[in-house]
Scaffold this motif. Structure first.
Motif, PDB file in Angstrom:
ATOM      1  N   THR A 164       0.708  -1.170   0.201  1.00  0.00           N
ATOM      2  CA  THR A 164       0.057   0.127   0.044  1.00  0.00           C
ATOM      3  C   THR A 164       0.777   1.120   0.078  1.00  0.00           C
ATOM      4  O   THR A 164       0.422   1.910  -0.719  1.00  0.00           O
ATOM      5  N   PRO A 165       1.862   1.331   0.795  1.00  0.00           N
ATOM      6  CA  PRO A 165       2.613   2.674   0.836  1.00  0.00           C
ATOM      7  C   PRO A 165       3.566   2.907  -0.423  1.00  0.00           C
ATOM      8  O   PRO A 165       3.642   3.937  -0.960  1.00  0.00           O
ATOM      9  N   THR A 166       3.928   1.537  -0.953  1.00  0.00           N
ATOM     10  CA  THR A 166       4.828   1.838  -2.030  1.00  0.00           C
ATOM     11  C   THR A 166       3.762   2.073  -3.297  1.00  0.00           C
ATOM     12  O   THR A 166       4.315   2.992  -4.360  1.00  0.00           O
TER      13      THR A 166
ATOM     14  N   THR B  20       1.063   3.914  -3.258  1.00  0.00           N
ATOM     15  CA  THR B  20       0.731   5.243  -3.065  1.00  0.00           C
ATOM     16  C   THR B  20       1.819   6.104  -3.528  1.00  0.00           C
ATOM     17  O   THR B  20       1.502   7.240  -4.288  1.00  0.00           O
ATOM     18  N   ARG B  21       2.964   5.834  -3.067  1.00  0.00           N
ATOM     19  CA  ARG B  21       4.180   6.466  -3.540  1.00  0.00           C
ATOM     20  C   ARG B  21       4.402   6.535  -4.994  1.00  0.00           C
ATOM     21  O   ARG B  21       4.627   7.609  -5.534  1.00  0.00           O
TER      22      ARG B  21
ATOM     23  N   LEU C 149       1.633   8.938  -6.558  1.00  0.00           N
ATOM     24  CA  LEU C 149       2.020  10.381  -6.262  1.00  0.00           C
ATOM     25  C   LEU C 149       3.345  10.805  -7.412  1.00  0.00           C
ATOM     26  O   LEU C 149       3.149  11.889  -7.927  1.00  0.00           O
TER      27      LEU C 149
ATOM     28  N   SER D 186       6.931  13.152  -3.274  1.00  0.00           N
ATOM     29  CA  SER D 186       7.147  11.623  -2.619  1.00  0.00           C
ATOM     30  C   SER D 186       7.685  11.659  -1.308  1.00  0.00           C
ATOM     31  O   SER D 186       7.418  10.614  -0.774  1.00  0.00           O
TER      32      SER D 186
ATOM     33  N   VAL E  24       5.710  10.687   1.737  1.00  0.00           N
ATOM     34  CA  VAL E  24       5.227   9.236   1.600  1.00  0.00           C
ATOM     35  C   VAL E  24       6.458   8.365   2.014  1.00  0.00           C
ATOM     36  O   VAL E  24       6.315   7.102   2.502  1.00  0.00           O
ATOM     37  N   ASP E  25       7.421   8.633   1.403  1.00  0.00           N
ATOM     38  CA  ASP E  25       8.846   7.953   1.747  1.00  0.00           C
ATOM     39  C   ASP E  25       9.185   7.724   3.092  1.00  0.00           C
ATOM     40  O   ASP E  25       9.665   6.666   3.759  1.00  0.00           O
TER      41      ASP E  25
ATOM     42  N   ALA F 205       7.081   8.091   5.815  1.00  0.00           N
ATOM     43  CA  ALA F 205       6.145   7.404   6.280  1.00  0.00           C
ATOM     44  C   ALA F 205       6.231   5.761   6.070  1.00  0.00           C
ATOM     45  O   ALA F 205       5.858   4.900   6.857  1.00  0.00           O
ATOM     46  N   LYS F 206       6.580   5.507   4.571  1.00  0.00           N
ATOM     47  CA  LYS F 206       6.488   4.227   4.201  1.00  0.00           C
ATOM     48  C   LYS F 206       7.795   3.434   5.246  1.00  0.00           C
ATOM     49  O   LYS F 206       7.828   2.206   5.555  1.00  0.00           O
TER      50      LYS F 206
END
Length: 86
Positions: free
Chosen positions: A17-19, A21-22, A25, A75, A78-79, A81-82
């Motif tokens: 999910t985070p990858t 999303t990144r 974006l 990004s 998000v990076d 947070a990931k």
């Protein structure tokens, strides 16, 4: 693998999910910035203006640089947070 055996198969998909999303974006920011800027700068520089013997158009070069920096700035949160999540 040892992760699947020790922690379960669901742990193999932990970062999807985070990858994703990144990636979305980055694609949206980079493509949006590039195509917007290349049109605006082509008017400023002229469509036939070129550098390096006709191989590099200034509008393309500058749009690429700005679009890449835009994608990095968008990004980065998000990076972070990931990295904390995984």
């Amino acid at each position: 693998t040892s992760i699947a055996r020790d922690e379960g198969v669901a742990k193999l998909w932990r970062g999807v999910t985070p990858t994703s999303t990144r990636a979305a974006l980055v694609a949206a920011a980079e493509l949006g910035a590039y195509f917007t800027l290349v049109d605006k700068l082509a008017v400023l520089f002229g469509k036939n203006d070129s550098w390096a013997g006709g191989y590099i158009q200034p509008s393309t070069l500058l749009s690429s640089l700005v679009a890449t920096m835009t994608a990095v700035v968008v990004s980065f949160p998000v990076d972070v947070a990931k990295t904390c999540m995984i």
